[in-house]
Design a protein around this motif. Structure first.
Motif, PDB file in Angstrom:
ATOM      1  N   UNK A 176       0.848  -1.186   0.000  1.00  0.00           N
ATOM      2  CA  UNK A 176       0.000   0.000   0.000  1.00  0.00           C
ATOM      3  C   UNK A 176       0.880   1.231   0.000  1.00  0.00           C
ATOM      4  N   UNK A 177       0.473   2.224  -0.777  1.00  0.00           N
ATOM      5  CA  UNK A 177       1.147   3.512  -0.831  1.00  0.00           C
ATOM      6  C   UNK A 177       0.181   4.562  -0.293  1.00  0.00           C
ATOM      7  N   UNK A 178       0.560   5.195   0.787  1.00  0.00           N
ATOM      8  CA  UNK A 178      -0.316   6.160   1.453  1.00  0.00           C
ATOM      9  C   UNK A 178       0.553   7.267   2.022  1.00  0.00           C
ATOM     10  N   UNK A 179      -0.058   8.403   2.360  1.00  0.00           N
ATOM     11  CA  UNK A 179       0.799   9.472   2.839  1.00  0.00           C
ATOM     12  C   UNK A 179       0.064  10.712   3.259  1.00  0.00           C
ATOM     13  N   UNK A 180       0.807  11.812   3.332  1.00  0.00           N
ATOM     14  CA  UNK A 180       0.264  13.072   3.841  1.00  0.00           C
ATOM     15  C   UNK A 180       0.632  14.213   2.906  1.00  0.00           C
ATOM     16  N   UNK A 181      -0.153  15.273   2.975  1.00  0.00           N
ATOM     17  CA  UNK A 181       0.096  16.467   2.170  1.00  0.00           C
ATOM     18  C   UNK A 181      -0.419  17.677   2.917  1.00  0.00           C
ATOM     19  N   UNK A 182       0.158  18.834   2.597  1.00  0.00           N
ATOM     20  CA  UNK A 182      -0.271  20.105   3.205  1.00  0.00           C
ATOM     21  C   UNK A 182      -1.077  20.904   2.197  1.00  0.00           C
ATOM     22  N   UNK A 183      -2.127  21.524   2.654  1.00  0.00           N
ATOM     23  CA  UNK A 183      -2.905  22.416   1.805  1.00  0.00           C
ATOM     24  C   UNK A 183      -3.142  23.711   2.568  1.00  0.00           C
ATOM     25  N   UNK A 184      -2.521  24.783   2.095  1.00  0.00           N
ATOM     26  CA  UNK A 184      -2.669  26.095   2.732  1.00  0.00           C
ATOM     27  C   UNK A 184      -4.052  26.642   2.435  1.00  0.00           C
ATOM     28  N   UNK A 185      -4.736  27.160   3.461  1.00  0.00           N
ATOM     29  CA  UNK A 185      -6.016  27.831   3.277  1.00  0.00           C
ATOM     30  C   UNK A 185      -5.763  29.291   2.934  1.00  0.00           C
ATOM     31  N   UNK A 186      -6.747  29.994   2.444  1.00  0.00           N
ATOM     32  CA  UNK A 186      -6.531  31.311   1.859  1.00  0.00           C
ATOM     33  C   UNK A 186      -6.273  32.412   2.874  1.00  0.00           C
ATOM     34  N   UNK A 187      -6.835  32.329   4.048  1.00  0.00           N
ATOM     35  CA  UNK A 187      -6.796  33.436   4.985  1.00  0.00           C
ATOM     36  C   UNK A 187      -5.657  33.242   6.001  1.00  0.00           C
ATOM     37  N   UNK A 188      -4.694  34.163   6.110  1.00  0.00           N
ATOM     38  CA  UNK A 188      -3.660  34.040   7.149  1.00  0.00           C
ATOM     39  C   UNK A 188      -4.276  33.937   8.525  1.00  0.00           C
ATOM     40  N   UNK A 189      -3.699  33.100   9.369  1.00  0.00           N
ATOM     41  CA  UNK A 189      -4.285  32.884  10.698  1.00  0.00           C
ATOM     42  C   UNK A 189      -4.366  34.174  11.484  1.00  0.00           C
ATOM     43  N   UNK A 190      -3.329  35.048  11.437  1.00  0.00           N
ATOM     44  CA  UNK A 190      -3.340  36.288  12.195  1.00  0.00           C
ATOM     45  C   UNK A 190      -4.463  37.224  11.741  1.00  0.00           C
ATOM     46  N   UNK A 191      -4.709  37.257  10.416  1.00  0.00           N
ATOM     47  CA  UNK A 191      -5.784  38.113   9.908  1.00  0.00           C
ATOM     48  C   UNK A 191      -7.135  37.583  10.325  1.00  0.00           C
ATOM     49  N   UNK A 192      -7.279  36.256  10.313  1.00  0.00           N
ATOM     50  CA  UNK A 192      -8.573  35.698  10.692  1.00  0.00           C
ATOM     51  C   UNK A 192      -8.880  35.946  12.152  1.00  0.00           C
ATOM     52  N   UNK A 193      -7.842  36.042  13.010  1.00  0.00           N
ATOM     53  CA  UNK A 193      -8.058  36.229  14.437  1.00  0.00           C
ATOM     54  C   UNK A 193      -8.308  37.678  14.787  1.00  0.00           C
ATOM     55  N   UNK A 194      -7.968  38.621  13.905  1.00  0.00           N
ATOM     56  CA  UNK A 194      -8.106  40.049  14.236  1.00  0.00           C
ATOM     57  C   UNK A 194      -9.524  40.540  13.996  1.00  0.00           C
TER      58      UNK A 194
END
Length: 352
Positions: free
Chosen positions: A334-352
């Motif tokens: 079996x071949x399986x794994x992980x990947x990163x997907x950046x979301x559009x909104x920076x975390x700092x901007x979303x928290x402000x």
């Protein structure tokens, strides 16, 4: 942590609870951590594991699918240089490969995702195997077969021209493809010290397989291969063949049932034919129930932050493969794994 400094081992630590010893033995996991610590996150689109599915323990290997920036880094054309562990032999050959690769597509490195580096965890050094896509009829890709056979592959294998029989066998594997199949992958296995390449051919019509294998000079166990292909074809869009080709076409063969859609759009909750593939392997003693359950439990995601941006850390299945070896038991992986997907909104901007 800035994305330029982040390493894959930080993501590996997050997903480790989903990697039971039945899939990744502790000694393999230690080696995979060492490899992951070298790899910058920005360079890796998919970090994968290769695990045997039958009874008993076996080493688990790993692989990376590169991003365009990862390819630029290995070519020496990215602001951040490759880590020290990814320099010297055979990385100097990979540097030349990626420099040439980037000059054959517009924009450069736009198809870097069709290249992979595989690592055998049993190797004491960071020794990759390289696999890259080849599409003979694609007018947008300027990588003619003569260029691959007379320049690229000889350089990757050490510099000497390919022996005539070696060259002729590779040409035959490409040109004798049935049904107009135009999807290949070519592999150079640095870690295996053999003057041969891996040729993976996909999208093959089922009624042309016997003729194709005969024309390329494959003399492996044809009846066994066809039996497995017939069992798996109803549960896949196509079945690919993995061949080792040098001055002869070696009798070992890999059989890969797969789907046309991209990895993340065909996970088992969207693609029910995964269960059919699992059933075939389990019914024939090539996959244990425990490992099947572990693979299904792997699938999911975690919410993380990369360079102050919200991201998802995806966990999913890539594909399965059977390996038929004359004089040895057939095995399933079996071949399986992980990947990163950046979301559009920076975390700092979303928290402000």
């Amino acid at each position: 942590m800035a994305d330029e400094d982040r390493r894959i081992d930080s993501s590996l630590a997050i997903v480790q609870p989903h990697l039971p010893a039945v899939l990744v033995a502790p000694e393999s996991l230690d080696r995979i951590r060492t490899i992951a610590h070298v790899l910058p996150t920005f360079a890796v689109d998919f970090f994968g594991f290769e695990s045997r599915l039958g009874e008993g323990d076996a080493p688990t290997d790993c692989a990376i699918n590169l991003t365009p920036d990862g390819a630029r880094m290995l070519a020496g054309r990215y602001p951040t240089p490759a880590p020290p562990e990814m320099r010297g032999a055979p990385w100097d050959r990979l540097e030349r490969f990626y420099q040439a690769w980037g000059e054959t597509r517009t924009p450069p490195y736009s198809d870097a995702g069709s290249t992979w580096l595989e690592f055998d965890t049993s190797s004491p050094v960071l020794m990759p195997n390289l696999l890259f896509g080849h599409w003979p009829s694609n007018p947008d890709v300027h990588r003619p077969l003569d260029w691959l056979l007379d320049v690229i592959i000889p350089d990757l294998l050490g510099g000497a021209p390919l022996a005539p029989a070696f060259r002729e066998n590779v040409v035959r594997c490409i040109e004798e493809r049935p049904g107009g199949s135009d999807d290949f992958q070519i592999g150079v296995m640095f870690s295996r010290n053999i003057q041969a390449v891996r040729i993976c051919v996909f999208d093959l019509p089922s009624d042309g397989l016997v003729t194709y294998l005969a024309r390329i000079g494959w003399k492996g166990p044809i009846e066994e291969a066809l039996t497995w292909i017939e069992r798996l074809q109803p549960h896949a869009d196509f079945v690919g063949l993995h061949l080792d080709v040098g001055e002869k076409v070696y009798p070992q063969i890999g059989i890969e049932p797969n789907f046309v859609a991209g990895c993340w759009s065909r996970q088992p909750h969207k693609e029910p034919r995964w269960s059919g593939q699992f059933d075939v392997l389990q019914a024939n003693g090539l996959m244990t129930a425990q490992k099947r359950e572990a693979l299904m439990n792997w699938i999911g995601h975690d919410e993380i932050t990369i360079d102050d941006r919200d991201a998802l850390l995806l966990r999913g299945l890539s594909h399965l493969k059977l390996v038929i070896r004359p004089g040895a038991p057939t095995i399933a992986k079996a071949y399986f794994g992980l990947a990163h997907r950046i979301l559009n909104v920076p975390a700092a901007a979303a928290a402000s």
